[in-house]
Write an enzyme that holds these catalytic residues in place. Sequence first.
Site, short mmCIF file in Angstrom:
data_model
loop_
_atom_site.label_atom_id
_atom_site.label_comp_id
_atom_site.label_asym_id
_atom_site.label_seq_id
_atom_site.Cartn_x
_atom_site.Cartn_y
_atom_site.Cartn_z
N GLU B 172 0.80 -1.22 -0.11
CA GLU B 172 0.14 0.58 0.12
C GLU B 172 0.72 1.13 -0.18
O GLU B 172 0.57 2.02 -0.73
CB GLU B 172 -1.13 -0.67 1.19
CG GLU B 172 -1.84 0.70 0.74
CD GLU B 172 -3.36 0.63 2.15
OE1 GLU B 172 -3.08 -0.40 2.05
OE2 GLU B 172 -3.97 1.39 2.14
N GLU B 175 2.06 1.40 -3.40
CA GLU B 175 0.83 3.06 -4.59
C GLU B 175 0.89 3.53 -3.96
O GLU B 175 0.26 4.83 -5.45
CB GLU B 175 -0.60 1.17 -4.07
CG GLU B 175 -1.35 1.75 -4.69
CD GLU B 175 -2.61 1.32 -4.14
OE1 GLU B 175 -2.81 0.53 -3.30
OE2 GLU B 175 -3.58 1.64 -4.71
N CYS B 196 -8.10 -1.39 4.30
CA CYS B 196 -7.90 -2.53 5.38
C CYS B 196 -9.19 -3.31 5.80
O CYS B 196 -9.58 -4.04 6.33
CB CYS B 196 -7.38 -2.24 6.42
SG CYS B 196 -5.17 -2.07 6.08
N SER B 216 -7.05 2.70 -2.03
CA SER B 216 -6.05 1.03 -2.28
C SER B 216 -6.88 -0.20 -2.88
O SER B 216 -7.71 -0.70 -2.45
CB SER B 216 -5.29 1.14 -1.47
OG SER B 216 -4.51 0.04 -0.69
N LYS B 255 -15.42 -8.94 8.72
CA LYS B 255 -14.54 -9.67 8.34
C LYS B 255 -14.62 -11.52 7.75
O LYS B 255 -14.59 -11.87 6.73
CB LYS B 255 -12.51 -9.93 9.69
CG LYS B 255 -12.47 -8.84 9.81
CD LYS B 255 -11.06 -8.36 8.03
CE LYS B 255 -10.24 -7.90 7.99
NZ LYS B 255 -9.77 -6.83 7.10
N GLU B 258 -16.06 -9.95 4.39
CA GLU B 258 -14.76 -10.47 3.23
C GLU B 258 -14.28 -11.26 3.20
O GLU B 258 -13.90 -12.08 1.38
CB GLU B 258 -13.32 -9.67 4.38
CG GLU B 258 -12.58 -9.18 3.20
CD GLU B 258 -11.29 -8.73 4.04
OE1 GLU B 258 -11.63 -8.40 5.07
OE2 GLU B 258 -10.39 -8.32 3.16
N GLU B 263 -14.12 -13.14 -5.22
CA GLU B 263 -12.66 -12.39 -5.68
C GLU B 263 -11.39 -13.14 -4.76
O GLU B 263 -10.80 -12.68 -5.04
CB GLU B 263 -12.88 -11.25 -6.03
CG GLU B 263 -12.81 -9.99 -5.21
CD GLU B 263 -14.07 -9.50 -5.13
OE1 GLU B 263 -15.10 -10.48 -4.68
OE2 GLU B 263 -14.47 -8.20 -4.33
N CYS B 401 -10.00 -1.01 14.65
CA CYS B 401 -9.85 -2.61 15.59
C CYS B 401 -10.52 -3.11 16.91
O CYS B 401 -10.93 -3.70 17.13
CB CYS B 401 -8.95 -3.62 14.98
SG CYS B 401 -8.91 -2.65 12.93
#
Lengths: 113, 436
Positions: B172, B175, B196, B216, B255, B258, B263, B401
């Site tokens: 990241e 990037e 994230c 990102s 999560k 996710e 994908e 978190c």
Amino acid sequence: MKTKRWDLSRRTFIKASGLACGYALFGVRMAREGAARVLDIVGLRQDSVHKADANPALYRYRKSQNNPMVKALYASDGFLSEGPAGSLSHELLHTHYGDRSASIEGIDGLRRY
Amino acid sequence: MSDSSTYENPGAVSALSGTFQRMEGVNYRLFSPEVSNLESVFFVETDPARCQGCGKCQVQCPTGARHKQPDGTRDVVDPAACVNCGQCLTICPYRAIGEGTSYVPEVLEKLKDPNTVVVAMTAPAVRYALGECFGLPVGTYVGGKMHGALRRLGFDYIWDNEWAADVTVMEEGTELIERLHDGGTGDRPLPQFTSCCPGWIKFCETFYPDLIPHLSTCKSPVGMLGALAKTYGSEETGVVPENVYTVSIMPCIAKKYEGLRPELNASGQRDIDATINTRELAYLIKEAGIYFTALPDEEADPALGISTGAGTLFGTTGGVMEAALRFAYEALSDEVLSDLATTAVETGRGLTKVTVEVPGFGPVRGAVVSGLDKAAMVCEKVRAGRADYHFIEVMACPGGCVNGGGQPVDPSIMDASLFKKMVASVNKRFKMRRIA
Ligand code: SF4
Ligand code: SF4
């Protein structure tokens, strides 16, 4: 007569102060209730994170680029030998996102941004 | 198992049908969702029999997904509107909200199967809250004991998501540097948003789809770790990826969503086979009869194990920014950053701004927000072209978190509401006496 009146007022005074104490207690309890209370806990956990970052006994390195197992991953003979954001990185570690706004069309009462 | 954090009326009969297990005071439906269930599952589930209709969850919900039902109870109107942050669950004073999924039975089965190599992938924030479930003071760091417990539970490899956080910093950060060098032109605009937090990602995709190019392209640390475990990890250990079962262990409910994103199959398999959270891990440890507080401190496993202070910082708001700046500073300037305090990020309840003077480059400007209401404020600024930042860190949960929806729930929220209830009933009796 006079004594009686004095007694009465003293009792009233005691009652009043008792009430005041009661309210003070309420105030404290309520301030610490719900979301505010959660933030206390969060603060303690956050402090602990920052202390761990600064504690060499827990984390010998403080920068990602100094991590030996990260260096090994990106080394010229490593798994991601092209370095960060190379083509294998893009295949494995990067992704894409999709517009989901259609999925909430027609749902009333949402916070619209 | 007795659960000291349960205060509600034990006689309350659930209005939900199915198989449930109470873990650390939260009700879990024992159901392992698959990719095909992704858009239809309610990751947070309300028991109308327990809901008192107080509306606290509705106030807390950043998307407005919690609606009043005809009987006064509240529930998620449609899974599409819920970003699975779990903040409603943690705030509910009556423990009426539970989780609609739990991989715990499946994980237990895999741990028993001698042919399956089970990998634990633990997030930074878990180790700052897990100890609370075993009576340790709030915030106690239990990373070493957590590794010890995972080994005793039968996990074959412990590959640390903090290591993956370090990898995320490299990807990241690189990037960001590329976007800075390109001046934020074309399909890679500035500011760059962190990616994230799965609650934030779904929020952005749903409510601010026009800002997707700012996200990102990096997967989250566990998204990266899942893919690396079944490629690099398999290479390092000689275990064929088909036999690897990866368990993402998170402070989070989002999560779970996710982990099921279609994908996330870069390894040729599902990169993440199961996702559990801190409360479920505590349940597993207690059920196995492991004496947690007496465990020795142990390390994660090699190749994907060592982590840094930068990696652990991912667990708190401001941490991703701080970790990324430690890298970007050195990469941009070619100088060693000796005084880490120069990048220290102060975070408060609202938006926090950070500016770091990078030699040979100039100022790098960042902003940090946690809580999606605050994120929306920043998104509006970006939309209007008034956000003069290079890098913006967003976490859906207030404080980051460590305050995730999968963390142990603060029992005093229940205490406080019991106190209020008591006061209310005293007042009621008092009024009745006056009338009588
Ligand atoms: S916070 Fe809990 S009790 Fe209150 S309305 Fe929401 S689900 Fe019901
Ligand atoms: S999980 Fe988050 S988005 Fe979903 S209903 Fe609860 S507070 Fe709202």
